[in-house]
Scaffold this active site. Structure first.
Site, PDB file in Angstrom:
ATOM      1  N   LYS A   1       0.845  -1.185   0.000  1.00 12.62           N
ATOM      2  CA  LYS A   1       0.000   0.000   0.000  1.00 12.62           C
ATOM      3  C   LYS A   1       0.882   1.237   0.000  1.00 12.62           C
ATOM      4  O   LYS A   1       1.718   1.413   0.890  1.00 12.62           O
ATOM      5  CB  LYS A   1      -0.921  -0.013   1.216  1.00 12.62           C
ATOM      6  CG  LYS A   1      -1.786   1.244   1.304  1.00 12.62           C
ATOM      7  CD  LYS A   1      -2.809   1.156   2.410  1.00 12.62           C
ATOM      8  CE  LYS A   1      -3.606   2.440   2.494  1.00 12.62           C
ATOM      9  NZ  LYS A   1      -4.629   2.393   3.545  1.00 12.62           N
TER      10      LYS A   1
ATOM     11  N   ARG B   1     -10.824   9.831   2.048  1.00 17.40           N
ATOM     12  CA  ARG B   1     -10.693  10.446   3.382  1.00 17.40           C
ATOM     13  C   ARG B   1     -11.860  11.390   3.650  1.00 17.40           C
ATOM     14  O   ARG B   1     -12.282  11.535   4.792  1.00 17.40           O
ATOM     15  CB  ARG B   1      -9.330  11.120   3.513  1.00 17.40           C
ATOM     16  CG  ARG B   1      -8.199  10.083   3.544  1.00 17.40           C
ATOM     17  CD  ARG B   1      -6.809  10.684   3.663  1.00 17.40           C
ATOM     18  NE  ARG B   1      -5.785   9.647   3.410  1.00 17.40           N
ATOM     19  CZ  ARG B   1      -4.520   9.899   3.134  1.00 17.40           C
ATOM     20  NH1 ARG B   1      -4.077  11.152   3.087  1.00 17.40           N
ATOM     21  NH2 ARG B   1      -3.670   8.912   2.922  1.00 17.40           N
TER      22      ARG B   1
ATOM     23  N   LYS C   1       1.314   9.988   5.650  1.00 11.35           N
ATOM     24  CA  LYS C   1       1.414   8.598   6.090  1.00 11.35           C
ATOM     25  C   LYS C   1       2.694   7.936   5.590  1.00 11.35           C
ATOM     26  O   LYS C   1       2.772   6.705   5.493  1.00 11.35           O
ATOM     27  CB  LYS C   1       0.154   7.834   5.636  1.00 11.35           C
ATOM     28  CG  LYS C   1      -1.150   8.418   6.203  1.00 11.35           C
ATOM     29  CD  LYS C   1      -2.361   7.498   5.977  1.00 11.35           C
ATOM     30  CE  LYS C   1      -3.612   8.055   6.659  1.00 11.35           C
ATOM     31  NZ  LYS C   1      -4.775   7.137   6.567  1.00 11.35           N
TER      32      LYS C   1
ATOM     33  N   LYS D   1      -2.203  -1.416  -3.806  1.00  4.15           N
ATOM     34  CA  LYS D   1      -3.080  -0.249  -3.708  1.00  4.15           C
ATOM     35  C   LYS D   1      -2.255   1.028  -3.783  1.00  4.15           C
ATOM     36  O   LYS D   1      -1.243   1.097  -3.086  1.00  4.15           O
ATOM     37  CB  LYS D   1      -3.800  -0.321  -2.362  1.00  4.15           C
ATOM     38  CG  LYS D   1      -4.748   0.812  -2.107  1.00  4.15           C
ATOM     39  CD  LYS D   1      -5.353   0.663  -0.745  1.00  4.15           C
ATOM     40  CE  LYS D   1      -6.190   1.887  -0.445  1.00  4.15           C
ATOM     41  NZ  LYS D   1      -6.610   1.929   0.926  1.00  4.15           N
TER      42      LYS D   1
ATOM     43  N   SER E   1     -10.379   5.601  -4.505  1.00  3.57           N
ATOM     44  CA  SER E   1     -11.320   6.705  -4.648  1.00  3.57           C
ATOM     45  C   SER E   1     -10.876   7.750  -5.669  1.00  3.57           C
ATOM     46  O   SER E   1     -11.681   8.234  -6.459  1.00  3.57           O
ATOM     47  CB  SER E   1     -11.540   7.352  -3.283  1.00  3.57           C
ATOM     48  OG  SER E   1     -10.304   7.787  -2.731  1.00  3.57           O
TER      49      SER E   1
ATOM     50  N   TYR F   1     -15.360   0.858  -6.654  1.00  7.65           N
ATOM     51  CA  TYR F   1     -16.644   1.516  -6.394  1.00  7.65           C
ATOM     52  C   TYR F   1     -17.601   1.330  -7.562  1.00  7.65           C
ATOM     53  O   TYR F   1     -18.785   1.598  -7.445  1.00  7.65           O
ATOM     54  CB  TYR F   1     -16.415   3.003  -6.093  1.00  7.65           C
ATOM     55  CG  TYR F   1     -15.489   3.180  -4.904  1.00  7.65           C
ATOM     56  CD1 TYR F   1     -15.966   2.999  -3.606  1.00  7.65           C
ATOM     57  CD2 TYR F   1     -14.134   3.459  -5.073  1.00  7.65           C
ATOM     58  CE1 TYR F   1     -15.123   3.102  -2.515  1.00  7.65           C
ATOM     59  CE2 TYR F   1     -13.275   3.573  -3.983  1.00  7.65           C
ATOM     60  CZ  TYR F   1     -13.772   3.385  -2.713  1.00  7.65           C
ATOM     61  OH  TYR F   1     -12.945   3.471  -1.628  1.00  7.65           O
TER      62      TYR F   1
HETATM   63  C1  PBG Z   1      -7.348   3.709   5.605  1.00  8.32           C
HETATM   64  C2  PBG Z   1      -7.715   3.396   4.213  1.00  8.32           C
HETATM   65  C3  PBG Z   1      -7.564   4.267   3.137  1.00  8.32           C
HETATM   66  C4  PBG Z   1      -8.145   3.652   2.046  1.00  8.32           C
HETATM   67  C5  PBG Z   1      -8.625   2.411   2.455  1.00  8.32           C
HETATM   68  N1  PBG Z   1      -8.340   2.252   3.818  1.00  8.32           N
HETATM   69  C6  PBG Z   1      -6.993   5.641   3.083  1.00  8.32           C
HETATM   70  C7  PBG Z   1      -5.675   5.914   3.645  1.00  8.32           C
HETATM   71  O1  PBG Z   1      -4.822   5.040   3.813  1.00  8.32           O
HETATM   72  O2  PBG Z   1      -5.457   7.091   3.942  1.00  8.32           O
HETATM   73  C8  PBG Z   1      -8.240   4.287   0.695  1.00  8.32           C
HETATM   74  C9  PBG Z   1      -9.322   3.807  -0.212  1.00  8.32           C
HETATM   75  C10 PBG Z   1      -9.624   4.711  -1.346  1.00  8.32           C
HETATM   76  O3  PBG Z   1      -8.980   5.756  -1.557  1.00  8.32           O
HETATM   77  O4  PBG Z   1     -10.575   4.377  -2.071  1.00  8.32           O
HETATM   78  N2  PBG Z   1      -6.676   2.801   6.348  1.00  8.32           N
END
Ligand code: PBG
Length: 332
Positions: A202, A212, A225, A256, A282, A321
């Site tokens: 990730k 978010r 992060k 991801k 997203s 989605y």
């Molecule tokens: C948080 C999490 C995130 C997503 C899934 N779980 C965001 C992040 O790590 O800040 C992102 C999913 C998306 O953007 O569709 N643990």
């Protein structure tokens, strides 16, 4: 394996593209509803479907509406749904205790889905960010995101989700050692068949922006992060993370974001041959929808093409989605 090509005109590679029948015959990959995991957002209340501005077409649903969505997903042949909670700001604390409350929003949604659509696999998210006053996936101590204390909290969260009926645990936190800790806790508590789909590779990505907003974490998040999520510049490191998580007991692994990271998907599939998933996140969704709404692209075609590309890159499935929309098209 090196493909052989006879010299022209013995070989005219257009021949097998010359009709729909031949194209269908030589197609190397397929997309079916079986390839889809549908991420949904749950919020408090009843009878609510609340639009998310930065994700046109996606809503936050109250638990009763999530149950209806689950029935729809099951009817469409989508195998799995993934629950993300929009947690009220008043429930966000420094110790994140709401994360392992057996009756938190996410766990209530899991129970409602299992009751409404028992054949659907339910995936949950393991990370502290929806419950953390700092918006981070782990505990923050003196400005540092601490690893080991976070893992202890994630284990409690995992067990609460398994008790609620989750079939697939989705650790999205990127702490070290969490997969092994979760696996042994699940085994100790008799949850032998609860699977772990590790968000193993990730990346620290700007493509998560709309998500978010959707879970109400944008305002809370201080800083970035990058001390736990991966550097988008890295590829070998992804393989180390995948191997590490598999060795700790992950049943399936995820890359991801999705589309900009298809090279990673391919390396993972070729390198390990394990169930491999990607998350079309997203920001990817929002980009397609925004351009489609402006009439700049054909949103439906891009949706189908992008999902096929994940299959071609070696993925066994995609969190998207678009899941219900694409399943409806694929089902005719
Ligand atoms: C948080 C999490 C995130 C997503 C899934 N779980 C965001 C992040 O790590 O800040 C992102 C999913 C998306 O953007 O569709 N643990």
């Amino acid at each position: 394996m090196k493909p052989t090509v006879a010299p022209f005109p013995a070989a005219r590679l257009r021949r097998t593209r010359s009709s729909a029948a031949l194209r269908n015959l030589v197609r190397e990959n397929t997309l079916t509803p079986d390839d889809l995991i549908w991420p949904v957002f749950v919020r408090d209340g009843e009878g609510i479907e609340e639009p998310i501005a930065s994700m046109p077409g996606v809503v936050r649903r109250s638990v009763d509406k999530i149950a209806e969505a689950a029935i729809e997903a099951q009817a469409l042949g989508i195998p799995a749904i993934c629950v993300f909670p929009y947690t009220d700001a008043s429930l966000k604390t420094e110790d994140c205790a709401e994360a392992w409350n057996p009756d938190n929003l996410s766990n209530r949604a899991v129970r409602a889905i299992k009751a409404a659509a028992p054949d659907l696999a339910v995936m949950t998210d393991v990370a502290l960010d929806p419950y953390n006053i700092n918006g981070h996936d782990g505990y923050v101590v003196d400005g540092e995101i601490v690893n080991d204390a976070t893992v202890e909290a994630l284990v409690k969260m995992t067990l609460a989700q398994a008790e609620a009926g989750a079939d697939i645990i989705g650790p999205s936190d990127m702490m070290d050692g969490r997969i092994g800790a979760m696996r042994s806790a699940l085994e100790q508590h008799g949850h032998h068949n609860v699977t772990i789909l590790s968000y193993a590779a990730k990346y620290a990505s700007a493509f998560y922006g709309p998500f978010r907003d959707a879970v109400g974490a944008s305002g809370a998040l201080k800083g970035d992060k990058k001390t736990y999520q991966m550097d988008p510049a890295n590829s070998d490191e992804a393989l180390r993370l995948i191997e590490r998580d598999l060795n700790e007991g992950a049943d399936m692994v995820m890359v991801k974001p999705g589309m900009p990271y298809l090279d990673i998907c391919r390396r993972v599939k070729d390198g390990f041959g394990v169930p491999t998933y990607a998350y079309q996140v997203s920001g990817e969704y929002a980009m397609v929808q925004a351009a489609a709404q402006n009439g700049w692209i054909d949103g439906e075609k891009i949706m189908l093409e992008s999902l096929m590309c994940f299959k071609r890159a070696g993925c066994d499935g995609v969190l998207t989605y678009f899941a219900p929309a694409v399943a409806r098209i694929l089902n005719g």
